[in-house]
Design a protein around this motif. Sequence first.
Motif, PDB file in Angstrom:
ATOM      1  N   ILE A  99       0.708  -1.238   0.000  1.00  0.00           N
ATOM      2  CA  ILE A  99      -0.119   0.057  -0.249  1.00  0.00           C
ATOM      3  C   ILE A  99       0.837   1.020  -0.028  1.00  0.00           C
ATOM      4  O   ILE A  99       1.766   1.437   0.661  1.00  0.00           O
ATOM      5  N   TYR A 100       0.559   2.021  -1.003  1.00  0.00           N
ATOM      6  CA  TYR A 100       1.427   3.428  -1.109  1.00  0.00           C
ATOM      7  C   TYR A 100       0.625   4.464  -0.652  1.00  0.00           C
ATOM      8  O   TYR A 100      -0.506   4.978  -1.710  1.00  0.00           O
ATOM      9  N   ILE A 101       0.888   5.462   0.199  1.00  0.00           N
ATOM     10  CA  ILE A 101      -0.114   6.492   0.428  1.00  0.00           C
ATOM     11  C   ILE A 101       0.795   7.761   0.194  1.00  0.00           C
ATOM     12  O   ILE A 101       1.708   7.931   0.713  1.00  0.00           O
ATOM     13  N   THR A 102      -0.035   8.532  -0.448  1.00  0.00           N
ATOM     14  CA  THR A 102       0.575   9.765  -1.046  1.00  0.00           C
ATOM     15  C   THR A 102       0.932  10.871   0.170  1.00  0.00           C
ATOM     16  O   THR A 102      -0.264  10.829   1.068  1.00  0.00           O
ATOM     17  N   VAL A 103       1.740  11.435   0.126  1.00  0.00           N
ATOM     18  CA  VAL A 103       2.309  12.719   0.959  1.00  0.00           C
ATOM     19  C   VAL A 103       1.839  13.855   0.303  1.00  0.00           C
ATOM     20  O   VAL A 103       1.966  14.946   0.717  1.00  0.00           O
ATOM     21  N   ASP A 104       1.252  13.626  -1.071  1.00  0.00           N
ATOM     22  CA  ASP A 104       0.816  14.821  -1.942  1.00  0.00           C
ATOM     23  C   ASP A 104      -0.334  14.836  -2.611  1.00  0.00           C
ATOM     24  O   ASP A 104      -0.443  14.745  -3.784  1.00  0.00           O
ATOM     25  N   PRO A 105      -1.391  14.955  -1.686  1.00  0.00           N
ATOM     26  CA  PRO A 105      -2.838  14.848  -2.173  1.00  0.00           C
ATOM     27  C   PRO A 105      -3.248  15.758  -3.088  1.00  0.00           C
ATOM     28  O   PRO A 105      -4.012  15.611  -3.914  1.00  0.00           O
ATOM     29  N   GLU A 106      -2.564  16.901  -3.040  1.00  0.00           N
ATOM     30  CA  GLU A 106      -2.804  17.928  -4.128  1.00  0.00           C
ATOM     31  C   GLU A 106      -2.599  17.358  -5.493  1.00  0.00           C
ATOM     32  O   GLU A 106      -3.526  17.853  -6.392  1.00  0.00           O
ATOM     33  N   ARG A 107      -1.500  16.897  -5.890  1.00  0.00           N
ATOM     34  CA  ARG A 107      -1.371  16.481  -7.235  1.00  0.00           C
ATOM     35  C   ARG A 107      -1.833  14.968  -7.504  1.00  0.00           C
ATOM     36  O   ARG A 107      -2.020  14.689  -8.746  1.00  0.00           O
ATOM     37  N   ASP A 108      -1.784  14.251  -6.290  1.00  0.00           N
ATOM     38  CA  ASP A 108      -1.842  12.722  -6.552  1.00  0.00           C
ATOM     39  C   ASP A 108      -3.383  12.450  -6.391  1.00  0.00           C
ATOM     40  O   ASP A 108      -3.575  11.821  -5.410  1.00  0.00           O
ATOM     41  N   SER A 109      -3.811  12.156  -7.408  1.00  0.00           N
ATOM     42  CA  SER A 109      -5.501  11.774  -7.584  1.00  0.00           C
ATOM     43  C   SER A 109      -5.332  10.186  -7.698  1.00  0.00           C
ATOM     44  O   SER A 109      -4.161   9.700  -7.906  1.00  0.00           O
ATOM     45  N   ALA A 110      -6.245   9.552  -7.339  1.00  0.00           N
ATOM     46  CA  ALA A 110      -6.521   8.058  -7.500  1.00  0.00           C
ATOM     47  C   ALA A 110      -6.079   7.535  -8.855  1.00  0.00           C
ATOM     48  O   ALA A 110      -5.326   6.642  -8.937  1.00  0.00           O
ATOM     49  N   GLU A 111      -6.312   8.254  -9.908  1.00  0.00           N
ATOM     50  CA  GLU A 111      -5.933   7.806 -11.210  1.00  0.00           C
ATOM     51  C   GLU A 111      -4.571   7.831 -11.424  1.00  0.00           C
ATOM     52  O   GLU A 111      -4.039   7.146 -12.034  1.00  0.00           O
ATOM     53  N   ARG A 112      -4.040   9.131 -10.821  1.00  0.00           N
ATOM     54  CA  ARG A 112      -2.842   9.187 -11.312  1.00  0.00           C
ATOM     55  C   ARG A 112      -1.703   8.138 -10.306  1.00  0.00           C
ATOM     56  O   ARG A 112      -0.807   7.827 -10.870  1.00  0.00           O
ATOM     57  N   LEU A 113      -2.216   8.051  -9.323  1.00  0.00           N
ATOM     58  CA  LEU A 113      -1.433   6.769  -8.314  1.00  0.00           C
ATOM     59  C   LEU A 113      -1.614   5.485  -9.244  1.00  0.00           C
ATOM     60  O   LEU A 113      -0.594   4.642  -9.197  1.00  0.00           O
TER      61      LEU A 113
END
Lengths: 193, 148
Positions: A99-113
């Motif tokens: 599981i990879y949790i983003t520390v940059d939710p501003e840019r990291d959308s679910a699709e981008r992830l």
Amino acid sequence: MRYATRLVPLWACMLLSMTAPAAEVEVLKAGIFNPAREAPDFSVHGSDGAPLVLSHYRGKVVVLAFGYTSCPNVCPVTLAVLAQAHRKLGAQGSQVQVIYITVDPERDSAERLRQYLAAFDSTFVGGTGTALQMAEVRRSYGVTAEKVGTGKDYAVAHSSFVYLITREGKLRALMPFGHKADDYVHDISLLLN
Amino acid sequence: MVRTLHKRPWMLTAAATVAIAALGTVVWAAFTPVTFASREETFEIPKGTWARRMAGNKVEILPSAVYLTVGIRDVLLLKNLDDVPQIFGPTLMMPGQSFRLPFETASSYQFACTAHASGQMTVVVDAQPDNPWQRLVWRARRAFRAVA
């Protein structure tokens, strides 16, 4: 006396069952928490479009990493190592969830992830959410993340370690950055077995 | 100088004693194997640390650099004996929890650590000193770090 003699194997088994897990964790390559605490649960948006709830992965060993898709150096290395370890685990890999949790939710959308993680391993799941949600997840795990620079090309300085969570949902170990895939294979195999 | 030493034999004796002691120290440092009672370098957050910090006292527990040696003293052991969770070294630790981090490779490791003003903690892991020269250098370096 006869009863006492019969009880000897039982005592031996009890003693073994008490000492075996301790001996197991002693040989992990990662840093070990003792006692292992309950891994803080969270519910965020999963990169597969479904809610990502940590506790839904009980029964699997969870490898929990924090990062962001624009990370220039640490995250690509960590994810490549985890993908390699996952392949090396073979059939056992199905009992492991990265599981990879983003520390940059501003840019990291679910699709981008989803697109980013698919380049490493299609089974990896990413998590994103509101800034507040993600800050709470980071706080509960003691993960730091600090925006560096301005404009749309900012970076995020973040904790680079990876948590290992047991099938029972216990936060057992922390693997510092720089370990090889074989170290993950070694530790995950021990936690699985 | 030589004439002075001849006039005062006690000075000659003293100089010889110092030279023999220095040579003995070097021989000991080079040929005695490096050992520790435990492979763990332990740091503890004592009970009441959080309260003392809240009261405005500066409490430093972890040095900004920790020195370890592969195969001899290669495990960092952190213990939180306080009543509240603490960020200690690289991780968040619950009250009563310990964190044991082994190192297998000689290198310098950087960890984010909010307990330090710099925000960083360094763990320097030295290679195991296997021969007399390495043992001598290892002991000299250790003595230097202790006084620095």
